[in-house]
Design an enzyme around this catalytic site. Structure first.
Site, PDB file in Angstrom:
ATOM      1  N   CYS B  85      72.795  14.066  60.055  1.00 56.87           N
ATOM      2  CA  CYS B  85      72.635  14.633  61.389  1.00 56.87           C
ATOM      3  C   CYS B  85      71.521  15.682  61.409  1.00 56.87           C
ATOM      4  O   CYS B  85      70.356  15.332  61.293  1.00 56.87           O
ATOM      5  CB  CYS B  85      73.969  15.163  61.893  1.00 56.87           C
ATOM      6  N   HIS B 202      78.239  10.985  60.691  1.00 57.09           N
ATOM      7  CA  HIS B 202      78.800  11.961  59.747  1.00 57.09           C
ATOM      8  C   HIS B 202      79.768  11.283  58.779  1.00 57.09           C
ATOM      9  O   HIS B 202      80.976  11.245  59.045  1.00 57.09           O
ATOM     10  CB  HIS B 202      79.555  13.054  60.515  1.00 57.09           C
ATOM     11  N   GLU B 204      80.996  12.340  56.119  1.00 60.43           N
ATOM     12  CA  GLU B 204      81.998  13.274  55.572  1.00 60.43           C
ATOM     13  C   GLU B 204      83.238  13.363  56.459  1.00 60.43           C
ATOM     14  O   GLU B 204      84.270  13.853  56.041  1.00 60.43           O
ATOM     15  CB  GLU B 204      81.367  14.663  55.361  1.00 60.43           C
TER      16      GLU B 204
END
Lengths: 78, 231
Positions: B85, B202, B204
């Site tokens: 990002c 994302h 994660e």
């Protein structure tokens, strides 16, 4: 003390979504004679002197102030 | 495998990224933007957020951080770098990846889980994915409308540098499937040598079942397995 005014806009051919939206909004307010709206950034720099000023401005614009992949700029020195 | 998560002023996904990496078995540490060393990590991650408040342009100021010189050297010598990002935006501004980001076409901040098709599964970041596999990973951004000129796009496609593309539920890269309007539905890409990876989604946030998807884990685990295979 020279004052430098830098105008940054998206390069031609790149869709300016903010400009398009504002153009539509103007149209809906009855301003129908506007062909195009471009949204950009205005930066104002005050220099101590005008030594190599054009060269410095160009370098600043290429290095940090604009992204040459998507943006063009013009400037005036007052 | 040692991973480093770089923190810039305004980063806000560093803890999620740190936790995800530790959860996946990485030995993780934080790297401060004013550090001049990468602490001998094997993988550098630039996390999401709003470095320097996104002033001027996303990533435009962070790219001049002290640590970025070291990251450029690390990348040039083949080290693995992932920009997520805002981290992706920083890599673009730094010229470590080609192209630039524009405002989302809708002019809306978009926060949703998207379908991503793996376009190249031979990379250190995708070797645990099937060819054309669809991953479900969230996006969360205002400026993810990827742009590159025609010549640059051709080069990306010719070198198989496009890693992830936004697709619809049928796996098709239709114009509507790119929520931000990204050119050629590009959600993630690598540099020419395939060791620097930038992506808007994302991963994660998709590493445990409780988060709704574990697909993001595959990207990190690919890097881990690729490194272990080398050493």
């Amino acid at each position: 003390m020279p004052k430098v005014k830098i105008y940054v806009t998206l390069r031609d051919g790149i869709l300016d979504v903010q400009g398009k939206m504002i153009h539509r909004a103007l149209g809906s307010l009855g301003y129908e004679n506007v062909d195009e709206v471009k949204v950009g950034k205005y930066l104002q720099l005050e220099f101590e002197d005008d030594a190599d000023i054009d060269q410095k401005i160009k370098k600043m614009c290429e290095q940090l102030l604009t992204n040459p992949v998507i943006e063009d700029y013009t400037y005036e020195v007052e | 495998m040692k991973a480093g998560v770089v923190i810039f002023p305004g980063s806000n996904c560093e803890t999620d990224t740190y936790d995800a990496l530790n959860y996946l078995g990485f030995n993780t540490e934080y790297i401060w933007h004013r550090d001049s060393s990468l602490h001998k990590v094997d993988l550098v991650i630039l996390p999401g957020g709003f470095s320097y408040g996104d002033y001027l342009r996303c990533g435009a100021v962070a790219r001049f951080s002290e640590i970025m010189e070291e990251i450029s050297r690390f990348a040039d010598s083949g080290g693995l770098v992932i920009g997520i990002c805002n981290g992706f935006q920083i890599l673009l501004e730094a010229g470590l990846l080609p192209g630039a980001m524009l405002h989302n076409k809708s002019l809306k901040f978009i926060c949703q889980t998207v379908n991503l098709r793996v376009e190249n599964n031979t990379l250190p970041f995708t070797n645990q994915c099937g060819a054309g596999e669809i991953l479900r990973i969230p996006i969360n951004h205002y400026e993810g409308n990827y742009f590159i000129d025609d010549e640059g796009l051709k080069e990306l496609e010719d070198n198989s540098q496009v890693v992830l593309r936004y697709v619809d539920e049928n796996g098709e890269a239709t114009a509507d499937a790119a929520p931000n309007g990204a050119l050629a539905n590009i959600a993630g890409l690598t540099n020419k040598s395939g060791n620097v990876f930038g992506l808007m989604p994302h991963p994660e946030r998709a590493v445990e079942e409780i988060l709704g998807s574990v697909d993001g884990a595959k990207l990190f685990l690919s890097a881990k397995i690729s490194k272990e295979a080398v050493s």
